[in-house]
Scaffold this motif. Structure first.
Motif, mmCIF file in Angstrom:
data_model
loop_
_atom_site.group_PDB
_atom_site.id
_atom_site.type_symbol
_atom_site.label_atom_id
_atom_site.label_comp_id
_atom_site.label_asym_id
_atom_site.label_seq_id
_atom_site.Cartn_x
_atom_site.Cartn_y
_atom_site.Cartn_z
ATOM 1 N N TRP A 1 -3.561 7.272 5.018
ATOM 2 C CA TRP A 1 -2.518 8.114 5.594
ATOM 3 C C TRP A 1 -1.626 8.775 4.539
ATOM 4 O O TRP A 1 -0.795 9.604 4.884
ATOM 5 C CB TRP A 1 -1.642 7.242 6.494
ATOM 6 C CG TRP A 1 -0.965 6.141 5.723
ATOM 7 C CD1 TRP A 1 0.272 6.172 5.129
ATOM 8 C CD2 TRP A 1 -1.518 4.862 5.401
ATOM 9 N NE1 TRP A 1 0.517 4.991 4.477
ATOM 10 C CE2 TRP A 1 -0.552 4.167 4.629
ATOM 11 C CE3 TRP A 1 -2.723 4.204 5.693
ATOM 12 C CZ2 TRP A 1 -0.772 2.871 4.145
ATOM 13 C CZ3 TRP A 1 -2.933 2.922 5.215
ATOM 14 C CH2 TRP A 1 -1.965 2.265 4.453
ATOM 15 N N HIS A 2 -1.782 8.414 3.270
ATOM 16 C CA HIS A 2 -0.847 8.922 2.263
ATOM 17 C C HIS A 2 -1.001 10.438 2.105
ATOM 18 O O HIS A 2 -2.115 10.946 2.006
ATOM 19 C CB HIS A 2 -1.104 8.243 0.925
ATOM 20 C CG HIS A 2 -0.989 6.744 0.987
ATOM 21 N ND1 HIS A 2 -2.052 5.940 1.353
ATOM 22 C CD2 HIS A 2 0.051 5.916 0.765
ATOM 23 C CE1 HIS A 2 -1.663 4.671 1.330
ATOM 24 N NE2 HIS A 2 -0.393 4.625 0.988
ATOM 25 N N LEU B 1 -4.027 5.577 -4.951
ATOM 26 C CA LEU B 1 -2.997 4.553 -5.149
ATOM 27 C C LEU B 1 -3.277 3.875 -6.485
ATOM 28 O O LEU B 1 -4.417 3.816 -6.925
ATOM 29 C CB LEU B 1 -3.051 3.498 -4.042
ATOM 30 C CG LEU B 1 -2.480 3.836 -2.673
ATOM 31 C CD1 LEU B 1 -2.759 2.702 -1.698
ATOM 32 C CD2 LEU B 1 -0.971 4.072 -2.750
ATOM 33 N N PRO B 2 -2.226 3.332 -7.114
ATOM 34 C CA PRO B 2 -2.471 2.580 -8.348
ATOM 35 C C PRO B 2 -3.147 1.237 -8.040
ATOM 36 O O PRO B 2 -3.047 0.733 -6.922
ATOM 37 C CB PRO B 2 -1.060 2.349 -8.907
ATOM 38 C CG PRO B 2 -0.133 2.535 -7.767
ATOM 39 C CD PRO B 2 -0.806 3.417 -6.774
ATOM 40 N N PHE C 1 0.803 -1.219 0.000
ATOM 41 C CA PHE C 1 0.000 0.000 0.000
ATOM 42 C C PHE C 1 0.835 1.269 0.000
ATOM 43 O O PHE C 1 0.349 2.355 0.260
ATOM 44 C CB PHE C 1 -0.956 -0.012 1.192
ATOM 45 C CG PHE C 1 -1.753 -1.272 1.252
ATOM 46 C CD1 PHE C 1 -2.647 -1.581 0.230
ATOM 47 C CD2 PHE C 1 -1.589 -2.166 2.294
ATOM 48 C CE1 PHE C 1 -3.380 -2.754 0.257
ATOM 49 C CE2 PHE C 1 -2.321 -3.342 2.330
ATOM 50 C CZ PHE C 1 -3.218 -3.643 1.310
ATOM 51 N N VAL C 2 2.128 1.112 -0.275
ATOM 52 C CA VAL C 2 2.989 2.277 -0.318
ATOM 53 C C VAL C 2 2.862 2.907 -1.705
ATOM 54 O O VAL C 2 2.544 2.224 -2.679
ATOM 55 C CB VAL C 2 4.437 1.818 -0.003
ATOM 56 C CG1 VAL C 2 5.177 1.404 -1.255
ATOM 57 C CG2 VAL C 2 5.193 2.844 0.785
ATOM 58 N N ARG C 3 3.025 4.241 -1.793
ATOM 59 C CA ARG C 3 3.108 4.852 -3.119
ATOM 60 C C ARG C 3 4.535 4.703 -3.612
ATOM 61 O O ARG C 3 5.418 5.439 -3.181
ATOM 62 C CB ARG C 3 2.761 6.339 -3.043
ATOM 63 C CG ARG C 3 1.304 6.609 -3.248
ATOM 64 C CD ARG C 3 1.092 8.074 -3.580
ATOM 65 N NE ARG C 3 -0.238 8.476 -3.184
ATOM 66 C CZ ARG C 3 -0.513 9.488 -2.384
ATOM 67 N NH1 ARG C 3 0.460 10.228 -1.890
ATOM 68 N NH2 ARG C 3 -1.738 9.776 -2.080
ATOM 69 N N ALA C 4 4.744 3.744 -4.483
ATOM 70 C CA ALA C 4 6.111 3.454 -4.930
ATOM 71 C C ALA C 4 6.634 4.593 -5.793
ATOM 72 O O ALA C 4 5.902 5.154 -6.598
ATOM 73 C CB ALA C 4 6.132 2.156 -5.714
ATOM 74 N N LEU D 1 -8.161 0.969 -1.449
ATOM 75 C CA LEU D 1 -8.297 0.749 -0.007
ATOM 76 C C LEU D 1 -9.747 0.923 0.458
ATOM 77 O O LEU D 1 -10.086 0.554 1.579
ATOM 78 C CB LEU D 1 -7.390 1.703 0.784
ATOM 79 C CG LEU D 1 -5.885 1.460 0.688
ATOM 80 C CD1 LEU D 1 -5.123 2.494 1.512
ATOM 81 C CD2 LEU D 1 -5.540 0.055 1.177
#
Lengths: 416, 416
Positions: free
Chosen positions: B362-363, B43-44, A373-376, B357
């Motif tokens: 939190w992004h 998010l992608p 779930f990280v924004r790469a 999600l």
């Protein structure tokens, strides 16, 4: 993303932060892996060149970086080079100025001593006194470490009922001193008067709880003086910086994490134990042994911290190429880590130790945060400059734990 | 780069920040436009892919981005996902931990109720009691929302002299309760005992000012019990989390701005009114209606906040493509905004709500700051990764208002 305030805070902000995080914690069946290469950050040998990490062939870390958010983590703010203690406290989510590890405790941890919560530690000096007990040399001519090691062995034979003593050589005239017992106090005055021509001071208790401890330490010093009386190298000792380990919030309590530490050096075992990690037994001392330990215990914990010492060792000794090789060796274990299917992976360091500086430095540390779930950032490279362009920017190392918890699905929304 | 201090501060740091800003405010004939797409960040769908914003065809936002400074704004620090309340307070320049919106007030705002400053709101539960008034089910079997809506209508008929009551269904057994009057107090105890087998508690006043309010609310509960006595779905209610809106510094006072809000949902109208914005009447509920309202009132205010709800709605429902379409629709209005010749334009969000999600996250949030005096990054793209490389970096959403004021020529030099 806010100007760093260096000094100890007068209020309990940090404790309140952990209470706040704790209020959001929710259970999850996820695993976080934090891989710390000590002193990871580096510098190129010449301007425009590559750092140790950039030089190293790290195909697995580069591939992981492509799926990760990158940044440079700062343990304690702009320009501040830290020791491993504060560097690790920041990685574990604590304000290193709020929770200072006392000098005595640091000295004991620094010689790989497994300092326990009730131990009281101090920095020791061998010194020289005349027949009247008056200080003539506060450092006993900086006697060679091998001589001082012999004297430490001798002092280790001192016995007083109800307590145990540990005396370990550090370097030249310096040694680490630990008294272990029950109900000891660490609010004790130094015995080093900071000048020659007077006798060393007696240890004085500065609070009620430390009174009995002061008596015991003074008794130890008296016995030490008798044992050393006929030694030509050094005939007296001085102690300063008495400190127990600070009481710290515990991982299980504030993060809801059952946490384990994999480290072969006492300093890192000590700091992890301090925050409530279980220190796992490592069968051996190699990097391979540490990763094997990770696999062995993978099912039993939510959070793993694995510490690599040699990146710092070679950074501090100025061996650029050896540091590169250690990083390459660590890289080779990444496929085994990913085979465990971790939910969150952090790869970073507690501070920089550029080989060209032969020392810890203030440079922020390349850091990679991987999760589904990280924004790469999509950059297939793990290195100082790639991280400098990463979406985490230059960020406080104290943000790593909240980010890891969020990515592990362990933080509820605030005020929603 | 400092860890955001999450918890409520014991000192008055935030108020001091606003007093400081206020001391620098100087008049100017400039206009600031803040466009907030709720839950904008995404998010992608798969690693390496594009987010909702990156997928959307946004030629006008991309062109604006080229003349703007870009960054990722964080509403409440690393790892913290926020509700819309704290997310907006941060955008408006307030510490969301210093000014917490109580649970009752949030519930009322959340059902689009135009909560007024003197209202006291609470979270309500329908429940079931036996003949002796003893709780048998704290949630009345989670009755269907349509049943609870009918019961809310019934309770809305309750009248007590001097005050008005509003009872609005939320979901299943949950409803929002509001009492409106003069001189009400909100320091009231919950009536939910948190267990069955006992009677619900009475509301108790926890300060002098709330005594009369407690009496009125208890009277309401008594009347509610009589009205519900013969209902098979739920025969009693419980109230908790009593709260008025917090008193907040006002835009006119601290920023010297005559500010207006354009929003079609009660939550956002409520939070804007809280900080002293005038909430403009929108003739209709579409995005087009909102931009038409902006044009209509453009001459009358210094600052406009325009809120788009559907980006969040589709983020939370997991509809990636619908969120993309909303962003594209918003983009089509940018030329009309620029035709008004605004001095400062902010485009951002109150938090991220990635469709993958199906929830707030939190992004940090893609943010664009346009003015004639901004240092433009020169990147013709408005998206998460472009903003991640932007010159604002990852920055606190609380920094947006000071930046907007400076770019609008409304801040004097400090100590010059």
């Amino acid at each position: 993303m806010k100007l760093y305030t260096y000094s100890k805070k007068s209020d309990d902000t940090d404790k309140m932060n952990h209470n706040f995080l704790k209020s959001l914690i929710e259970p999850a069946d996820t695993k976080i892996f934090m891989l710390i290469m000590d002193g990871l950050g580096g510098l190129p040998k010449e301007s425009g060149g590559k750092t140790e990490l950039e030089t190293a062939a790290t195909p697995h870390l580069d591939a992981l970086a492509e799926q990760s958010a990158l940044g440079l983590s700062s343990p304690a703010g702009a320009g501040i080079a830290v020791g491993s203690g504060p560097g690790h406290l920041a990685l574990f989510g604590f304000d290193p100025f709020e929770y200072e590890i006392g000098r005595g405790a640091l000295e004991a941890l620094g010689v790989d001593f497994d300092l326990e919560p009730n131990d009281v530690a101090a920095r020791g000096n061998f010194c020289t006194v005349d027949a009247n007990g008056i200080l003539t040399d506060r450092r006993a001519g900086r006697l060679p470490t091998e001589d001082s090691a012999k004297l430490c062995e001798l002092l280790s034979t001192i016995q007083i009922e109800g307590v145990r003593f540990f005396v370990m050589p550090v370097k030249e005239h310096r040694f680490a001193f630990v008294i272990r017992g029950t109900d000891l106090g660490d609010y004790l005055s130094d015995t080093d008067p900071q000048k020659v021509g007077v006798a060393p001071d007696r240890v004085k208790a500065l609070d009620e709880k430390s009174k009995e401890t002061a008596k015991l330490v003074n008794e130890f010093i008296d016995k030490a003086r008798l044992l050393l009386a006929d030694k030509s190298t050094a005939n007296m000792i001085m102690l300063r910086g008495f400190a127990s380990l600070p009481r710290m919030p515990q991982f299980a309590d504030i993060y809801g994490l059952k946490a384990a530490a994999i480290a072969v050096n006492g300093m890192y075992r000590g700091v992890s134990r301090l925050v409530g990690m279980e220190v796992l037994p490592v069968d051996g001392i190699t990097i391979a042994d540490e990763f094997t330990t990770l696999e062995k215990y993978w099912q039993d914990y939510d959070f793993f911290y694995l510490h690599i010492k040699k990146t710092d060792t070679y950074g501090e000794s100025g061996d650029f190429d050896a540091k590169v090789k250690v990083i390459e060796e660590v890289d080779s274990f990444i496929p085994r880590v990913m085979a465990l299917n971790p939910d969150v992976v952090i790869v970073g360091g507690d501070h920089s130790s550029p080989a060209v500086l032969k020392s810890h430095s203030w440079h922020p540390v390349p850091t990679l945060l991987y999760s589904k779930f990280v924004r790469a950032d999509g950059v297939r490279e793990f290195g100082e400059r790639a991280c400098g362009r990463g979406s985490l920017g230059v960020f406080s190392a104290q943000e790593i734990m909240p980010l890891a918890l969020a990515n592990a699905g362990r933080l509820a929304k605030y005020n929603a």
